[in-house]
Motif scaffolding. Structure first.
Motif, PDB file in Angstrom:
ATOM      1  N   ASN A   1     -10.666   5.978 -15.058  1.00 33.62           N
ATOM      2  CA  ASN A   1      -9.251   5.903 -15.398  1.00 33.62           C
ATOM      3  C   ASN A   1      -8.401   6.617 -14.354  1.00 33.62           C
ATOM      4  OD1 ASN A   1      -7.591   4.711 -17.352  1.00 33.62           O
ATOM      5  ND2 ASN A   1      -7.191   6.661 -18.328  1.00 33.62           N
ATOM      6  N   SER A   2      -8.867   7.762 -13.885  1.00 39.08           N
ATOM      7  CA  SER A   2      -8.140   8.490 -12.851  1.00 39.08           C
ATOM      8  C   SER A   2      -8.091   7.698 -11.557  1.00 39.08           C
ATOM      9  CB  SER A   2      -8.809   9.856 -12.604  1.00 39.08           C
ATOM     10  OG  SER A   2      -8.785  10.651 -13.759  1.00 39.08           O
ATOM     11  N   LEU A   3      -9.220   7.087 -11.209  1.00 38.69           N
ATOM     12  CA  LEU A   3      -9.255   6.290  -9.989  1.00 38.69           C
ATOM     13  C   LEU A   3      -8.317   5.093 -10.080  1.00 38.69           C
ATOM     14  CD1 LEU A   3     -13.062   6.293  -9.123  1.00 38.69           C
ATOM     15  CD2 LEU A   3     -11.235   7.347  -7.811  1.00 38.69           C
ATOM     16  N   SER A   4      -8.308   4.424 -11.244  1.00 34.46           N
ATOM     17  CA  SER A   4      -7.434   3.251 -11.381  1.00 34.46           C
ATOM     18  C   SER A   4      -5.975   3.654 -11.322  1.00 34.46           C
ATOM     19  CB  SER A   4      -7.734   2.524 -12.697  1.00 34.46           C
ATOM     20  OG  SER A   4      -7.275   3.270 -13.805  1.00 34.46           O
ATOM     21  N   TRP A   5      -5.635   4.775 -11.992  1.00 34.80           N
ATOM     22  CA  TRP A   5      -4.243   5.229 -11.990  1.00 34.80           C
ATOM     23  C   TRP A   5      -3.780   5.588 -10.587  1.00 34.80           C
ATOM     24  CZ3 TRP A   5      -1.675   9.639 -10.545  1.00 34.80           C
ATOM     25  CH2 TRP A   5      -0.349   9.756 -10.991  1.00 34.80           C
ATOM     26  N   GLN A   6      -4.602   6.362  -9.879  1.00 28.21           N
ATOM     27  CA  GLN A   6      -4.183   6.790  -8.555  1.00 28.21           C
ATOM     28  C   GLN A   6      -4.175   5.624  -7.576  1.00 28.21           C
ATOM     29  OE1 GLN A   6      -2.668   9.162  -7.591  1.00 28.21           O
ATOM     30  NE2 GLN A   6      -2.922   9.377  -5.385  1.00 28.21           N
ATOM     31  N   SER A   7      -5.152   4.720  -7.703  1.00 24.30           N
ATOM     32  CA  SER A   7      -5.161   3.546  -6.827  1.00 24.30           C
ATOM     33  C   SER A   7      -3.891   2.719  -7.028  1.00 24.30           C
ATOM     34  CB  SER A   7      -6.388   2.683  -7.121  1.00 24.30           C
ATOM     35  OG  SER A   7      -7.569   3.379  -6.840  1.00 24.30           O
ATOM     36  N   ALA A   8      -3.542   2.487  -8.299  1.00 24.71           N
ATOM     37  CA  ALA A   8      -2.319   1.723  -8.581  1.00 24.71           C
ATOM     38  C   ALA A   8      -1.086   2.466  -8.098  1.00 24.71           C
ATOM     39  CB  ALA A   8      -2.219   1.440 -10.081  1.00 24.71           C
ATOM     40  N   SER A   9      -1.116   3.803  -8.188  1.00 25.90           N
ATOM     41  CA  SER A   9       0.035   4.600  -7.764  1.00 25.90           C
ATOM     42  C   SER A   9       0.270   4.528  -6.266  1.00 25.90           C
ATOM     43  CB  SER A   9      -0.153   6.066  -8.183  1.00 25.90           C
ATOM     44  OG  SER A   9      -0.176   6.184  -9.579  1.00 25.90           O
ATOM     45  N   ILE A  10      -0.766   4.207  -5.505  1.00 28.85           N
ATOM     46  CA  ILE A  10      -0.597   4.117  -4.056  1.00 28.85           C
ATOM     47  C   ILE A  10      -0.555   2.661  -3.605  1.00 28.85           C
ATOM     48  CG2 ILE A  10      -1.599   4.765  -1.832  1.00 28.85           C
ATOM     49  CD1 ILE A  10      -2.680   7.254  -3.098  1.00 28.85           C
ATOM     50  N   ILE A  11      -1.341   1.792  -4.225  1.00 36.41           N
ATOM     51  CA  ILE A  11      -1.283   0.365  -3.890  1.00 36.41           C
ATOM     52  C   ILE A  11       0.065  -0.218  -4.302  1.00 36.41           C
ATOM     53  CG2 ILE A  11      -2.270  -1.903  -4.390  1.00 36.41           C
ATOM     54  CD1 ILE A  11      -4.967  -0.487  -4.734  1.00 36.41           C
ATOM     55  N   GLY A  12       0.613   0.248  -5.448  1.00 32.94           N
ATOM     56  CA  GLY A  12       1.889  -0.261  -5.934  1.00 32.94           C
ATOM     57  C   GLY A  12       3.022  -0.111  -4.932  1.00 32.94           C
ATOM     58  N   PRO A  13       3.236   1.086  -4.368  1.00 31.65           N
ATOM     59  CA  PRO A  13       4.273   1.218  -3.347  1.00 31.65           C
ATOM     60  C   PRO A  13       4.032   0.334  -2.127  1.00 31.65           C
ATOM     61  CG  PRO A  13       3.701   3.360  -4.206  1.00 31.65           C
ATOM     62  CD  PRO A  13       2.719   2.397  -4.790  1.00 31.65           C
ATOM     63  N   ALA A  14       2.750   0.189  -1.731  1.00 34.85           N
ATOM     64  CA  ALA A  14       2.457  -0.685  -0.596  1.00 34.85           C
ATOM     65  C   ALA A  14       2.840  -2.122  -0.912  1.00 34.85           C
ATOM     66  CB  ALA A  14       0.963  -0.604  -0.252  1.00 34.85           C
ATOM     67  N   LEU A  15       2.455  -2.591  -2.089  1.00 31.47           N
ATOM     68  CA  LEU A  15       2.802  -3.952  -2.500  1.00 31.47           C
ATOM     69  C   LEU A  15       4.311  -4.108  -2.629  1.00 31.47           C
ATOM     70  CD1 LEU A  15       1.788  -6.719  -3.367  1.00 31.47           C
ATOM     71  CD2 LEU A  15       1.500  -5.829  -5.685  1.00 31.47           C
ATOM     72  N   GLY A  16       4.974  -3.059  -3.146  1.00 33.12           N
ATOM     73  CA  GLY A  16       6.426  -3.103  -3.243  1.00 33.12           C
ATOM     74  C   GLY A  16       7.082  -3.235  -1.887  1.00 33.12           C
ATOM     75  N   GLY A  17       6.559  -2.508  -0.885  1.00 31.78           N
ATOM     76  CA  GLY A  17       7.109  -2.619   0.458  1.00 31.78           C
ATOM     77  C   GLY A  17       6.954  -4.010   1.039  1.00 31.78           C
ATOM     78  N   LEU A  18       5.777  -4.620   0.816  1.00 36.45           N
ATOM     79  CA  LEU A  18       5.552  -5.972   1.322  1.00 36.45           C
ATOM     80  C   LEU A  18       6.454  -6.983   0.624  1.00 36.45           C
ATOM     81  CD1 LEU A  18       1.645  -5.887   1.554  1.00 36.45           C
ATOM     82  CD2 LEU A  18       3.279  -5.727   3.440  1.00 36.45           C
ATOM     83  N   LEU A  19       6.650  -6.827  -0.691  1.00 36.02           N
ATOM     84  CA  LEU A  19       7.524  -7.739  -1.432  1.00 36.02           C
ATOM     85  C   LEU A  19       8.987  -7.562  -1.031  1.00 36.02           C
ATOM     86  CD1 LEU A  19       5.880  -7.517  -4.979  1.00 36.02           C
ATOM     87  CD2 LEU A  19       5.879  -9.493  -3.437  1.00 36.02           C
ATOM     88  N   CYS A  20       9.373  -6.322  -0.683  1.00 35.20           N
ATOM     89  CA  CYS A  20      10.745  -6.092  -0.211  1.00 35.20           C
ATOM     90  C   CYS A  20      11.039  -6.880   1.062  1.00 35.20           C
ATOM     91  CB  CYS A  20      10.971  -4.600   0.049  1.00 35.20           C
ATOM     92  SG  CYS A  20      11.287  -3.623  -1.420  1.00 35.20           S
ATOM     93  N   ALA A  21       9.987  -7.088   1.876  1.00 40.87           N
ATOM     94  CA  ALA A  21      10.173  -7.863   3.099  1.00 40.87           C
ATOM     95  C   ALA A  21      10.531  -9.307   2.778  1.00 40.87           C
ATOM     96  CB  ALA A  21       8.901  -7.807   3.951  1.00 40.87           C
ATOM     97  N   ILE A  22      10.105  -9.805   1.605  1.00 46.42           N
ATOM     98  CA  ILE A  22      10.505 -11.145   1.154  1.00 46.42           C
ATOM     99  C   ILE A  22      11.925 -11.072   0.606  1.00 46.42           C
ATOM    100  CG2 ILE A  22       9.966 -13.049  -0.412  1.00 46.42           C
ATOM    101  CD1 ILE A  22       7.053 -12.085  -0.361  1.00 46.42           C
ATOM    102  N   SER A  23      12.101 -10.263  -0.450  1.00 40.89           N
ATOM    103  CA  SER A  23      13.428  -9.980  -0.988  1.00 40.89           C
ATOM    104  C   SER A  23      13.284  -8.981  -2.124  1.00 40.89           C
ATOM    105  CB  SER A  23      14.109 -11.255  -1.509  1.00 40.89           C
ATOM    106  OG  SER A  23      13.519 -11.687  -2.726  1.00 40.89           O
TER     107      SER A  23
END
Length: 432
Positions: A175-197
């Motif tokens: 659970n800790s690994l999933s939470w922290q992974s999502a907490s760091i992958i999420g911003p990365a994915l957000g940055g890539l999606l911002c490049a679209i709009s």
């Protein structure tokens, strides 16, 4: 008035926990259907939270620059986004923790996710319509922070209810690994999606929140805790006293608070992408992805080779590496070096948070998990949202490069100070 919680020294610690009888294999954990539904819901909801938080920051900084604000003013407004999200968290966190220890935790999570869906939808409509005023974004950020105040303690406290006691250490680790992974992958994915709009990013966030809510509906076990007697204030006070007296809990969450509060260079990534490295929205997505790459690699290693000895020293070492990587990022004038520093930063953060969350969950009794999770969540939110505010203010006076260097050095100083102030945490050994 109820009795105060037991002295933490009398509670079996992570250093002395006896081995539990029964099947503790990964196969046994995968047979826990309710836990799998919860695990998926928490993972996708955390992804959505992080995508939304990153996109709000990019949208505010972009609109600020397009409406005539200079670099320093834009960085300050970026920091104010963090403050807007922290204010409701600060005022609601303890009440939210007590609520999680008194009411059905699945219902609390579902309601909080419903609020987040509304926030993501509202922000998406603003971005899609081309609205340039900043005040509606700040207003929604406040509501977003209120939803997170209730989501975090309920989700942290619910996971251990869904597995047998022998499987708890393994469930906590995953659970800790999933939470922290999502907490760091999420911003990365957000940055890539911002490049679209930004509208695309907010839409993806809303969709993930909806998926998380649907997963919660699959949980069949009761998630209402055994309610402790006493008034709301008495229960809140018990949680605060327990957190203060247990030096492993207090030391670990306060270390995260001050290290990330000072070393939050990622909050300034929109400024670095646009005005320091000059790589635009596409480069912002790459920069945001870099910590996720480091964190994911470390997560894979931790999932297959769990930390078994010298956990405290490893956590302090990871925080020190986090601070040093922040300094390197601040000094870098090359994109490749900035990306490498952020990847190292993300990997170090993964180690630190994995150890901290596992220690806190192991030493906290179930009837108090909501309140302790609320205090921990308040500290984490202070480090993240107030860290954004601190970085924005520092960038206003020191510039973005000076702010990043100042934060990294501050994180190193905090690491040394906490290692001296909390010998119990430094000597923590086994995560079992």
């Amino acid at each position: 008035m109820t009795d105060l919680p037991p002295d933490p020294d009398s509670v079996p610690s992570a250093l002395e926990a006896p081995k539990q009888e029964g099947d503790t294999s990964m196969r046994a954990l995968l047979r826990q259907t309710d836990f799998l539904f919860f695990w998926t819901a928490r993972f996708v909801a955390t992804l959505a939270v992080q995508i939304q938080a990153v996109t709000i920051g990019w949208q505010v900084y972009t609109l600020a620059r397009e409406t005539g604000h200079d670099e320093g003013q834009g960085a300050f407004l970026l920091g104010m986004v963090g403050l807007a999200q922290f204010i409701p968290l600060f005022f609601l966190a303890l009440t939210a923790g007590e609520t999680a220890d008194r009411h059905d935790r699945k219902a609390i999570m579902t309601a909080a996710i419903g609020v987040d869906i509304l926030c993501a939808g509202g922000l998406g409509l603003l971005a899609w319509s081309g609205h340039t005023a900043l005040w509606p974004i700040f207003a929604i950020a406040v509501l977003f922070g209120a939803g997170r105040a209730f989501l975090s303690p309920a989700s942290s406290a619910m996971g251990p209810m869904l597995v047998p006691r022998p499987l708890l250490p393994r469930a906590i680790a995953w659970n800790s690994l999933s939470w922290q992974s999502a907490s760091i992958i999420g911003p990365a994915l957000g940055g890539l999606l911002c490049a679209i709009s930004p509208a695309t990013a907010f839409g993806a966030s809303a969709g993930l929140f909806l998926l998380g809510g649907l997963c919660l509906l699959g949980i069949r076990q009761s998630t209402k805790p055994v309610v402790q007697p006493g008034s709301r204030w008495t229960l809140i006070k018990e949680g605060l006293v327990y957190t203060w007296r247990n030096k492993i809990v207090f030391g670990s969450i306060s270390l995260d608070l001050f290290a990330v509060l000072l070393g939050g260079a990622t909050a300034l990534l929109p400024v670095f992408a646009r005005d320091v490295l000059h790589v635009g929205a596409e480069g912002f997505g790459v920069l945001r992805a870099a910590p996720a790459v480091g964190a994911t690699l470390v997560a894979v290693v931790l999932a297959s080779h769990q930390i078994r000895r010298r956990a405290g020293l490893l956590m302090f070492g990871a925080v020190a590496v986090f601070g040093a990587a922040t300094v390197v990022f601040g000094l870098s004038q090359w994109m490749w070096l900035s990306v490498a520093a952020l990847a190292v930063l993300g990997g170090a953060d993964m180690v630190s948070v994995y150890i901290r969350q596992t220690l806190v969950q192991l030493v906290t009794p179930d009837p108090m998990r909501g309140r302790v999770a609320a205090v921990s969540g308040l500290f984490i939110s202070a480090s993240n949202e107030l860290g954004e505010f601190e970085s924005g203010v520092a960038a206003r006076f020191l510039g973005p490069v000076g702010a990043a260097i100042f934060g990294g050095v501050g994180a190193l100083v905090v690491t040394g100070a906490w290692a001296r102030m909390f010998p119990e945490l430094r000597k923590a050994d086994r995560l079992e």
